[in-house]
Design a protein around this motif. Structure first.
Motif, PDB file in Angstrom:
ATOM      1  N   SER A 195       0.846  -1.354  -0.090  1.00  0.00           N
ATOM      2  CA  SER A 195       0.064  -0.101  -0.044  1.00  0.00           C
ATOM      3  C   SER A 195       0.880   1.321   0.071  1.00  0.00           C
ATOM      4  CB  SER A 195      -0.834   0.052   1.273  1.00  0.00           C
ATOM      5  OG  SER A 195      -0.255   0.216   2.446  1.00  0.00           O
ATOM      6  N   LYS A 196       2.149   1.357   0.462  1.00  0.00           N
ATOM      7  CA  LYS A 196       2.980   2.614   0.527  1.00  0.00           C
ATOM      8  C   LYS A 196       3.780   2.345  -0.768  1.00  0.00           C
ATOM      9  CE  LYS A 196       3.272   2.283   5.621  1.00  0.00           C
ATOM     10  NZ  LYS A 196       2.563   3.399   5.942  1.00  0.00           N
ATOM     11  N   ALA A 197       3.871   1.201  -1.375  1.00  0.00           N
ATOM     12  CA  ALA A 197       4.977   1.159  -2.477  1.00  0.00           C
ATOM     13  C   ALA A 197       4.122   1.048  -4.016  1.00  0.00           C
ATOM     14  CB  ALA A 197       5.965   0.111  -2.729  1.00  0.00           C
ATOM     15  N   TYR A 198       2.848   0.802  -3.694  1.00  0.00           N
ATOM     16  CA  TYR A 198       2.106   0.663  -4.911  1.00  0.00           C
ATOM     17  C   TYR A 198       0.695   1.711  -5.007  1.00  0.00           C
ATOM     18  CZ  TYR A 198      -0.648  -1.486  -8.907  1.00  0.00           C
ATOM     19  OH  TYR A 198      -1.530  -1.756  -9.658  1.00  0.00           O
ATOM     20  N   HIS A 199       0.592   2.305  -5.939  1.00  0.00           N
ATOM     21  CA  HIS A 199      -0.500   3.241  -5.690  1.00  0.00           C
ATOM     22  C   HIS A 199      -1.576   3.084  -6.400  1.00  0.00           C
ATOM     23  CE1 HIS A 199       2.607   5.790  -3.603  1.00  0.00           C
ATOM     24  NE2 HIS A 199       3.403   5.763  -4.834  1.00  0.00           N
ATOM     25  N   GLY A 200      -1.626   1.731  -6.960  1.00  0.00           N
ATOM     26  CA  GLY A 200      -3.066   1.524  -7.710  1.00  0.00           C
ATOM     27  C   GLY A 200      -3.858   0.579  -6.723  1.00  0.00           C
ATOM     28  N   ARG A 201      -4.819  -0.114  -7.374  1.00  0.00           N
ATOM     29  CA  ARG A 201      -5.604  -0.968  -6.374  1.00  0.00           C
ATOM     30  C   ARG A 201      -5.114  -2.163  -6.210  1.00  0.00           C
ATOM     31  NH1 ARG A 201     -10.042  -4.053  -8.087  1.00  0.00           N
ATOM     32  NH2 ARG A 201     -11.490  -4.788  -6.780  1.00  0.00           N
ATOM     33  N   LEU A 202      -5.060  -2.799  -4.780  1.00  0.00           N
ATOM     34  CA  LEU A 202      -4.533  -3.877  -4.528  1.00  0.00           C
ATOM     35  C   LEU A 202      -5.554  -5.093  -4.861  1.00  0.00           C
ATOM     36  CD1 LEU A 202      -2.751  -2.556  -1.245  1.00  0.00           C
ATOM     37  CD2 LEU A 202      -1.813  -2.825  -3.460  1.00  0.00           C
ATOM     38  N   THR A 203      -5.543  -5.412  -5.861  1.00  0.00           N
ATOM     39  CA  THR A 203      -6.048  -6.540  -6.210  1.00  0.00           C
ATOM     40  C   THR A 203      -5.515  -7.738  -5.746  1.00  0.00           C
ATOM     41  OG1 THR A 203      -5.041  -6.882  -8.363  1.00  0.00           O
ATOM     42  CG2 THR A 203      -7.099  -5.529  -8.157  1.00  0.00           C
ATOM     43  N   SER A 204      -6.237  -9.037  -5.884  1.00  0.00           N
ATOM     44  CA  SER A 204      -5.501 -10.408  -5.394  1.00  0.00           C
ATOM     45  C   SER A 204      -4.230 -10.611  -6.175  1.00  0.00           C
ATOM     46  CB  SER A 204      -6.652 -11.266  -5.225  1.00  0.00           C
ATOM     47  OG  SER A 204      -7.097 -11.589  -6.688  1.00  0.00           O
ATOM     48  N   THR A 205      -4.400 -10.276  -7.386  1.00  0.00           N
ATOM     49  CA  THR A 205      -3.311 -10.527  -8.356  1.00  0.00           C
ATOM     50  C   THR A 205      -2.182  -9.756  -8.000  1.00  0.00           C
ATOM     51  OG1 THR A 205      -4.765 -11.045 -10.038  1.00  0.00           O
ATOM     52  CG2 THR A 205      -2.489 -10.580 -10.821  1.00  0.00           C
ATOM     53  N   ILE A 206      -2.328  -8.470  -7.773  1.00  0.00           N
ATOM     54  CA  ILE A 206      -1.360  -7.447  -7.417  1.00  0.00           C
ATOM     55  C   ILE A 206      -0.551  -8.194  -5.795  1.00  0.00           C
ATOM     56  CG2 ILE A 206      -0.649  -5.309  -6.653  1.00  0.00           C
ATOM     57  CD1 ILE A 206      -1.082  -5.437  -9.579  1.00  0.00           C
ATOM     58  N   LEU A 207      -1.588  -8.270  -4.992  1.00  0.00           N
ATOM     59  CA  LEU A 207      -1.045  -8.719  -3.510  1.00  0.00           C
ATOM     60  C   LEU A 207      -0.360 -10.144  -3.791  1.00  0.00           C
ATOM     61  CD1 LEU A 207      -4.050  -8.179  -1.400  1.00  0.00           C
ATOM     62  CD2 LEU A 207      -1.840  -6.948  -1.300  1.00  0.00           C
ATOM     63  N   GLU A 208      -0.636 -10.971  -4.574  1.00  0.00           N
ATOM     64  CA  GLU A 208       0.109 -12.050  -4.970  1.00  0.00           C
ATOM     65  C   GLU A 208       1.445 -11.884  -5.365  1.00  0.00           C
ATOM     66  OE1 GLU A 208      -0.251 -16.455  -7.578  1.00  0.00           O
ATOM     67  OE2 GLU A 208      -2.086 -15.133  -7.152  1.00  0.00           O
ATOM     68  N   GLU A 209       1.600 -10.729  -6.373  1.00  0.00           N
ATOM     69  CA  GLU A 209       2.825 -10.560  -6.890  1.00  0.00           C
ATOM     70  C   GLU A 209       3.854  -9.947  -5.737  1.00  0.00           C
ATOM     71  OE1 GLU A 209       4.594  -7.243 -10.468  1.00  0.00           O
ATOM     72  OE2 GLU A 209       2.256  -7.771 -10.245  1.00  0.00           O
ATOM     73  N   PHE A 210       3.011  -9.085  -5.059  1.00  0.00           N
ATOM     74  CA  PHE A 210       3.825  -8.382  -4.042  1.00  0.00           C
ATOM     75  C   PHE A 210       4.369  -9.217  -2.845  1.00  0.00           C
ATOM     76  CE2 PHE A 210       2.914  -4.139  -5.441  1.00  0.00           C
ATOM     77  CZ  PHE A 210       3.943  -3.341  -5.280  1.00  0.00           C
ATOM     78  N   THR A 211       3.623 -10.526  -2.947  1.00  0.00           N
ATOM     79  CA  THR A 211       4.193 -11.238  -1.696  1.00  0.00           C
ATOM     80  C   THR A 211       5.507 -11.952  -2.007  1.00  0.00           C
ATOM     81  OG1 THR A 211       1.917 -12.366  -1.551  1.00  0.00           O
ATOM     82  CG2 THR A 211       3.803 -13.670  -0.583  1.00  0.00           C
ATOM     83  N   GLU A 212       5.778 -12.291  -3.201  1.00  0.00           N
ATOM     84  CA  GLU A 212       7.065 -12.422  -3.617  1.00  0.00           C
ATOM     85  C   GLU A 212       7.992 -11.337  -3.612  1.00  0.00           C
ATOM     86  OE1 GLU A 212       9.717 -14.358  -7.375  1.00  0.00           O
ATOM     87  OE2 GLU A 212       7.494 -14.547  -7.227  1.00  0.00           O
ATOM     88  N   ILE A 213       7.614 -10.151  -3.860  1.00  0.00           N
ATOM     89  CA  ILE A 213       8.511  -8.886  -3.827  1.00  0.00           C
ATOM     90  C   ILE A 213       8.953  -8.850  -2.300  1.00  0.00           C
ATOM     91  CG2 ILE A 213       8.521  -6.613  -4.344  1.00  0.00           C
ATOM     92  CD1 ILE A 213       6.722  -6.977  -6.784  1.00  0.00           C
ATOM     93  N   VAL A 214       7.841  -8.561  -1.627  1.00  0.00           N
ATOM     94  CA  VAL A 214       8.184  -8.278  -0.223  1.00  0.00           C
ATOM     95  C   VAL A 214       9.317  -9.249   0.383  1.00  0.00           C
ATOM     96  CG1 VAL A 214       7.202  -7.961   2.135  1.00  0.00           C
ATOM     97  CG2 VAL A 214       6.040  -6.904   0.251  1.00  0.00           C
TER      98      VAL A 214
END
Length: 351
Positions: A195-214
């Motif tokens: 939520s602090k790094a990505y300014h778009g809508r946090l969809t399930s697909t985005i969260l799944e992508e960010f899980t690996e990134i984090v």
């Protein structure tokens, strides 16, 4: 430091004897009573250490806890013991009942290897479900020994231990939570950073992508911090060496390179020729050791030979450049470390 050495000695004893300890009673006598003695309490003095201490539970009489340690006629610590093979997680309910009917503020559940200390932080006279101090005697750290030392007869103070217990307990809980999050990031944890790094809508697909990134970001950050600390330590060592050389400009005249040291260098050179050109393997003799470097670089130590004292040994270096000392009888023993020496070259050439 004295208690640390005593506990290390007990840990060695546990490792040597545990396979021969077949009963709970043997565990008590071989592992737990020596621990009590190290805390300054006389296990053979019934005014200090009471075995089979009676802890009556309402109408249920004759309930006994394995040991109670007394001070000034009052129980200050009750101890429930189990066989060293037993999992302690299934036994704290028994100690929970005993705690409620005694005047003590502290209890200990142990199998002689794992030690769990409890108190009543959450509700007075009711033992907390989770320990505030837990350790494995085989992997003791000095910071833990300082906490154990507070239970020593000469230093025991209820207020001091209770005041610190809360910090210990919740620090350990938070460390465990962080470790779990780093291994398997939860949705809430990922969302916090996404939520602090990505300014778009946090969809399930985005969260799944960010899980690996984090997960990857935290792993890299920890690796970089470890690397920076190691580099900082090496820089300090180099700076110290430079200062010593400047302070003693004549020190090099005191250095005598022996035939044995040169023979050791030739052995290392012969081993490493499979991985590196001869010109890259350089030696530097100092007053305290005979060093062998890659590319004539202080940050790339291959090994150090200590051959001029009473005991001969070789210092090797792991992938983090941490020094590992091994005793040797002669330079011929260097061949025993061929694999480690070759790996050292690989580590430097891969980074």
């Amino acid at each position: 430091m004295e208690l640390y050495n005593q506990l290390k000695g007990l840990a060695d004893k546990v490792e040597q004897l545990k396979d021969q300890i077949e009963t709970e009673e043997s565990t008590k006598h071989a592992f737990i009573l020596p621990f009590i003695n190290m805390l300054g309490y006389d296990a053979f003095n019934p005014t200090e250490v009471v075995p089979e201490f009676t802890a009556d539970l309402g109408l249920k009489k004759g309930e006994k806890v394995d040991y109670a340690i007394f001070q000034n006629g009052v129980p200050i610590l009750i101890i429930e013991c189990k066989h060293w093979k037993q999992d302690l997680n299934v036994h704290n309910s028994q100690l929970f009942r005993y705690f409620h009917v005694t005047k003590t503020r502290f209890s200990l559940l142990t199998n002689g290897i794992i030690y769990k200390f409890y108190t009543d932080l959450e509700e007075t006279n009711k033992m907390d479900e989770k320990p505030f101090l837990e350790f494995d005697i085989s992997t003791l750290k000095e910071s833990i020994v300082k906490e154990i030392e507070k239970f020593h007869k000469s230093k025991f103070d209820v207020s001091s231990i209770v005041d610190n217990a809360s910090t210990l307990k919740y620090t350990r809980e938070i460390k465990n939570l962080i470790e779990k999050e780093l291994e398997h990031p939860s949705t809430d944890f990922v969302r916090l950073f996404a939520s602090k790094a990505y300014h778009g809508r946090l969809t399930s697909t985005i969260l799944e992508e960010f899980t690996e990134i984090v997960s990857k970001a935290f792993t890299q950050m920890i690796s970089e911090k470890v690397s920076n600390r190691l580099n900082s330590a090496l820089n300090k060592e180099e700076e110290k060496q430079k200062i010593e050389e400047e302070a003693e400009p004549l020190s090099k005249t005191k250095i005598v390179t022996t035939e044995e040291e040169l023979e050791g260098y030739q052995i290392v050179l012969a081993i490493l020729r499979r991985k590196a050109e001869k010109e890259r393997i350089v030696y530097r003799d100092t007053q305290s050791y005979f060093g062998i470097l890659l590319d004539d670089n202080n940050r790339k130590p291959i090994c150090r030979l200590h051959l001029n004292g009473g005991t001969k040994y070789i210092s090797l270096f792991d992938e983090h450049r941490k020094e590992i000392k091994e005793s040797i009888n002669s330079v011929d023993d260097i061949y025993n470390y061929e694999e480690l020496l070759l790996k050292t070259i690989d580590h430097y050439d891969q980074h």
